[in-house]
Design an enzyme around this catalytic site. Structure first.
Site, short mmCIF file in Angstrom:
data_model
loop_
_atom_site.label_atom_id
_atom_site.label_comp_id
_atom_site.label_asym_id
_atom_site.label_seq_id
_atom_site.Cartn_x
_atom_site.Cartn_y
_atom_site.Cartn_z
N ARG A 43 152.76 6.69 118.73
CA ARG A 43 152.92 5.70 119.33
C ARG A 43 150.97 5.52 119.94
NH1 ARG A 43 157.18 5.11 118.21
NH2 ARG A 43 158.91 4.80 119.63
N GLU A 57 150.77 -3.24 119.74
CA GLU A 57 151.90 -4.16 118.29
C GLU A 57 152.60 -5.37 119.01
OE1 GLU A 57 152.91 0.25 116.98
OE2 GLU A 57 154.43 -0.93 116.39
N HIS A 94 153.73 0.85 110.96
CA HIS A 94 154.87 1.15 111.69
C HIS A 94 155.80 1.23 110.85
CE1 HIS A 94 156.69 2.70 116.07
NE2 HIS A 94 156.83 2.76 115.02
C1 DGY Z 1 161.04 5.40 116.53
O1 DGY Z 1 162.18 6.36 116.39
O2 DGY Z 1 160.37 5.74 117.50
C2 DGY Z 1 159.69 5.70 115.81
O3 DGY Z 1 158.81 5.21 116.05
C3 DGY Z 1 160.37 4.26 115.22
O4 DGY Z 1 159.72 4.68 113.76
#
Ligand code: DGY
Length: 328
Positions: free
Chosen positions: A243, A272, A290
């Site tokens: 993240r 984002e 992402h």
């Molecule tokens: C999640 O499932 O949290 C992932 O980041 C999606 O790509």
């Protein structure tokens, strides 16, 4: 109270096979346009649904939850990370939150490895040169990157994904180091020949490559702060497929501008989908939108998990992938 045929509202477009099955099993409202819902639309959905199926693009904050209808008893997130949901507020209101762990581990680890290689071997820059018509042909000293074999990889967060990254990196001849709240099982450490660093600071200062693989929680927000980023060696690389909020992005940009890091691979961003425009001009930064878990197989597996969580809950049982605030 569990409902046999719950009203399920899905906030984004899911794979067809999953949407079809959800329509068969539940009283389901889909979002065929795939337009992210506004906060007001999310509130409306939370007022109407027995089960809400959001994704990471939905901000299910305390304001949304405080206006949810009495019937909303389950938030079955399509995704593993739940940092976009106020899980503690949901719990206080008796709303169960579930996620989809485990099924995107291998895809995300593949992608992390691809980013490591892309950064070390300047693949993004090479693509730009070739597509831009600048390539004059092979030359002994052109486009020299660095070898993966023999590098020290420091993994921040040694959960499922961190371990899957470590397995791949071992096969590329890297040595594995990790920082985690707790040491992993001795047999896992042994298999990966992994070295545990209790001190993140000390690990950062000694690694060739650092890969961020921990979840975003209040405790990991800006875990890689300006101070910590400065501990990294100027010839080191940073990869983030977890993240954006875990890394202080402004500090990262400043370090790259000052030549204090060799390169960076990012699949996630602090704000984002906004991307700091300064990154776009940097050849030693590989940027991806992402897409670490974006495989059709993975998305179908995620959808299956969502269905199982809803079905189990509707049948009056504890769904398998309950998210409990204290455990994040
Ligand atoms: C999640 O499932 O949290 C992932 O980041 C999606 O790509």
């Amino acid at each position: 109270m569990a409902t046999a045929n719950p009203k399920v509202i899905v906030t984004r477009k899911l794979p067809d096979i999953i949407e079809t099955r959800m329509m068969e099993l539940f009283d389901t409202t889909l979002n065929p346009t795939d337009e992210p819902l506004s906060q007001d639309q999310l509130i409306e959905a939370a007022q109407q649904a027995d089960v809400l199926v959001p994704t990471l693009t939905d901000n299910i904050d305390a304001r949304v939850l405080s206006q949810a209808g009495e019937n909303l008893k389950l938030i079955a997130n399509f995704g593993t990370g739940t940092d976009h949901i106020d899980v503690s507020a949901a719990q206080d209101q008796g709303i169960t939150v579930t996620n989809t762990p485990g099924v995107l581990t291998e895809d995300t680890a593949d992608f992390t490895m691809a980013l490591i290689l892309a950064v070390l071997r300047r693949m993004s820059e090479g693509t730009r040169v070739l597509r831009g018509g600048e390539w004059k042909g092979w030359a002994p000293t052109a486009m020299l990157g660095h070898r993966a074999t023999g590098k020290r990889l420091g993994i921040v967060g040694m959960g499922r994904i961190g371990q899957a990254v470590a397995r791949r990196a071992r096969a590329f001849g890297m040595s594995i180091h990790y920082h985690n709240r707790n040491k992993v099982l001795p047999e896992v450490e042994e298999e990966l020949e992994a070295t545990y660093w209790q001190s993140l600071d000390q690990m950062l200062a000694r690694m060739d490559i650092v890969s961020v693989n921990c979840p975003h929680t209040p405790a990991t927000f800006h875990l890689l702060s300006a101070r910590r980023l400065r501990l990294m060696q100027p010839n080191a690389y940073l990869i983030n497929t977890a993240r954006g909020e875990i890394v202080n992005e402004d500090a990262l940009v400043a370090m790259l501008e000052a030549g204090q890091l060799a390169g960076v691979g990012l699949d996630v961003f602090e704000h984002e989908p906004a991307v700091n425009p300064k990154f776009l001009a940097m050849d030693n930064v590989v940027l991806l939108p992402h897409m670490g878990s974006a495989t059709l197989e993975g998305r179908i597996d995620m959808g299956e998990k969502v269905i199982i969580n809803i079905k189990t809950h509707a049948d009056g049982h504890n769904p398998p992938d309950r998210v409990l605030e204290g455990l994040l």
